[in-house]
Design a protein around this motif. Structure first.
Motif, PDB file in Angstrom:
ATOM      1  N   PHE A   1      10.949   4.927  12.277  1.00  0.00           N
ATOM      2  CA  PHE A   1      10.251   3.892  11.517  1.00  0.00           C
ATOM      3  C   PHE A   1       8.915   4.463  11.058  1.00  0.00           C
ATOM      4  CE2 PHE A   1       6.889   0.710  11.595  1.00  0.00           C
ATOM      5  CZ  PHE A   1       7.351  -0.157  10.621  1.00  0.00           C
ATOM      6  N   GLU A   2       8.590   4.246   9.782  1.00  0.00           N
ATOM      7  CA  GLU A   2       7.292   4.667   9.254  1.00  0.00           C
ATOM      8  C   GLU A   2       6.676   3.501   8.491  1.00  0.00           C
ATOM      9  OE1 GLU A   2       7.053   8.359   7.175  1.00  0.00           O
ATOM     10  OE2 GLU A   2       8.607   9.275   8.431  1.00  0.00           O
ATOM     11  N   PHE A   3       5.448   3.203   8.851  1.00  0.00           N
ATOM     12  CA  PHE A   3       4.757   2.091   8.210  1.00  0.00           C
ATOM     13  C   PHE A   3       4.590   2.334   6.712  1.00  0.00           C
ATOM     14  CE2 PHE A   3       0.904  -0.091   6.777  1.00  0.00           C
ATOM     15  CZ  PHE A   3       1.306  -1.396   7.008  1.00  0.00           C
ATOM     16  N   TYR A   4       4.291   3.574   6.312  1.00  0.00           N
ATOM     17  CA  TYR A   4       4.128   3.879   4.890  1.00  0.00           C
ATOM     18  C   TYR A   4       5.421   3.610   4.111  1.00  0.00           C
ATOM     19  CZ  TYR A   4      -0.407   6.113   5.577  1.00  0.00           C
ATOM     20  OH  TYR A   4      -1.719   6.366   5.861  1.00  0.00           O
ATOM     21  N   ASP A   5       6.560   3.907   4.723  1.00  0.00           N
ATOM     22  CA  ASP A   5       7.839   3.635   4.060  1.00  0.00           C
ATOM     23  C   ASP A   5       8.059   2.137   3.906  1.00  0.00           C
ATOM     24  OD1 ASP A   5       8.268   6.338   3.976  1.00  0.00           O
ATOM     25  OD2 ASP A   5       9.783   6.362   5.561  1.00  0.00           O
ATOM     26  N   LEU A   6       7.732   1.385   4.949  1.00  0.00           N
ATOM     27  CA  LEU A   6       7.850  -0.071   4.886  1.00  0.00           C
ATOM     28  C   LEU A   6       6.957  -0.631   3.782  1.00  0.00           C
ATOM     29  CD1 LEU A   6       8.884  -2.745   6.222  1.00  0.00           C
ATOM     30  CD2 LEU A   6       6.830  -2.641   7.624  1.00  0.00           C
ATOM     31  N   PHE A   7       5.745  -0.130   3.724  1.00  0.00           N
ATOM     32  CA  PHE A   7       4.802  -0.567   2.698  1.00  0.00           C
ATOM     33  C   PHE A   7       5.307  -0.192   1.302  1.00  0.00           C
ATOM     34  CE2 PHE A   7       0.781   0.054   0.285  1.00  0.00           C
ATOM     35  CZ  PHE A   7       0.328  -1.252   0.332  1.00  0.00           C
ATOM     36  N   ALA A   8       5.800   1.032   1.147  1.00  0.00           N
ATOM     37  CA  ALA A   8       6.303   1.488  -0.153  1.00  0.00           C
ATOM     38  C   ALA A   8       7.513   0.671  -0.593  1.00  0.00           C
ATOM     39  CB  ALA A   8       6.654   2.973  -0.089  1.00  0.00           C
ATOM     40  N   ASN A   9       8.431   0.378   0.334  1.00  0.00           N
ATOM     41  CA  ASN A   9       9.599  -0.448   0.015  1.00  0.00           C
ATOM     42  C   ASN A   9       9.151  -1.805  -0.535  1.00  0.00           C
ATOM     43  OD1 ASN A   9      11.022   1.617   1.241  1.00  0.00           O
ATOM     44  ND2 ASN A   9      11.723   0.409   2.958  1.00  0.00           N
ATOM     45  N   SER A  10       8.257  -2.449   0.204  1.00  0.00           N
ATOM     46  CA  SER A  10       7.792  -3.788  -0.176  1.00  0.00           C
ATOM     47  C   SER A  10       7.036  -3.766  -1.496  1.00  0.00           C
ATOM     48  CB  SER A  10       6.898  -4.360   0.922  1.00  0.00           C
ATOM     49  OG  SER A  10       7.572  -4.365   2.151  1.00  0.00           O
ATOM     50  N   ILE A  11       6.178  -2.781  -1.674  1.00  0.00           N
ATOM     51  CA  ILE A  11       5.395  -2.679  -2.907  1.00  0.00           C
ATOM     52  C   ILE A  11       6.313  -2.428  -4.103  1.00  0.00           C
ATOM     53  CG2 ILE A  11       3.699  -1.231  -4.120  1.00  0.00           C
ATOM     54  CD1 ILE A  11       2.494  -3.245  -2.195  1.00  0.00           C
ATOM     55  N   GLY A  12       7.339  -1.599  -3.927  1.00  0.00           N
ATOM     56  CA  GLY A  12       8.298  -1.350  -5.004  1.00  0.00           C
ATOM     57  C   GLY A  12       8.964  -2.632  -5.470  1.00  0.00           C
ATOM     58  N   VAL A  13       9.360  -3.476  -4.517  1.00  0.00           N
ATOM     59  CA  VAL A  13      10.008  -4.755  -4.850  1.00  0.00           C
ATOM     60  C   VAL A  13       9.021  -5.693  -5.541  1.00  0.00           C
ATOM     61  CG1 VAL A  13      11.088  -6.821  -3.874  1.00  0.00           C
ATOM     62  CG2 VAL A  13      11.716  -4.568  -2.995  1.00  0.00           C
ATOM     63  N   VAL A  14       7.823  -5.796  -5.001  1.00  0.00           N
ATOM     64  CA  VAL A  14       6.831  -6.730  -5.556  1.00  0.00           C
ATOM     65  C   VAL A  14       6.393  -6.316  -6.961  1.00  0.00           C
ATOM     66  CG1 VAL A  14       4.471  -7.599  -5.245  1.00  0.00           C
ATOM     67  CG2 VAL A  14       6.037  -7.540  -3.305  1.00  0.00           C
ATOM     68  N   ILE A  15       6.129  -5.029  -7.172  1.00  0.00           N
ATOM     69  CA  ILE A  15       5.708  -4.566  -8.504  1.00  0.00           C
ATOM     70  C   ILE A  15       6.804  -4.820  -9.538  1.00  0.00           C
ATOM     71  CG2 ILE A  15       5.160  -2.511  -9.877  1.00  0.00           C
ATOM     72  CD1 ILE A  15       3.638  -1.449  -7.442  1.00  0.00           C
ATOM     73  N   ALA A  16       8.044  -4.523  -9.182  1.00  0.00           N
ATOM     74  CA  ALA A  16       9.165  -4.760 -10.105  1.00  0.00           C
ATOM     75  C   ALA A  16       9.287  -6.254 -10.421  1.00  0.00           C
ATOM     76  CB  ALA A  16      10.460  -4.232  -9.515  1.00  0.00           C
TER      77      ALA A  16
END
Length: 138
Positions: free
Chosen positions: A110-125
């Motif tokens: 588990f990586e917090f940066y990956d979790l953040f990147a996943n969520s940000i990708g969805v929100v920006i789109a």
């Protein structure tokens, strides 16, 4: 000529829908496999993650790019075929749950940066699609 246009639009949406579900399947395989399949294909090493773009946060940019792509595709498909599997709530929840699943999968971390990147990708789109739709309505 009049009859070809609606059929073509349906064909394009069907192609987008199949692309979305195929991408979702690829996401599940890549996320739930114990190790890096892409790293194995490119480098012969299940432990090495490919880095698409050199950046200070490492491979998290790959997560952002893929979830951005998947969300854009899902929300465009949702314009024609409204379904829970292509909605924002599903994609946002999926972006979090798949990264949390790495706590349970062997050879994954588990990586917090990956979790953040996943969520940000969805929100920006999601935000870009909503801005585009609002501009198109005006």
């Amino acid at each position: 000529m009049y009859y070809i246009k609606p059929k073509m639009k349906n064909t394009i949406f069907k192609l987008l829908e199949y692309s979305y579900y195929f991408s979702l399947l690829i996401l599940f395989v890549l996320y739930l496999f114990p190790g890096s399949l892409i790293g194995y294909l490119l480098y012969g090493n299940l432990g090495q993650q490919p880095n698409l773009i050199s950046n200070p946060i490492g491979t998290s940019i790959n997560h952002l790019i893929f979830f951005f792509y998947l969300t854009i595709l899902g929300l465009v498909v949702r314009l024609k075929y409204q379904n829970f599997l292509n909605g924002f709530t599903f994609l946002f929840s999926l972006s979090i749950l798949l990264e949390l699943a790495h706590c349970l999968i062997p050879n994954r971390a588990f990586e917090f940066y990956d979790l953040f990147a996943n969520s940000i990708g969805v929100v920006i789109a999601y935000l870009l699609i909503n801005i585009f739709l609002k501009l198109k309505i005006k």
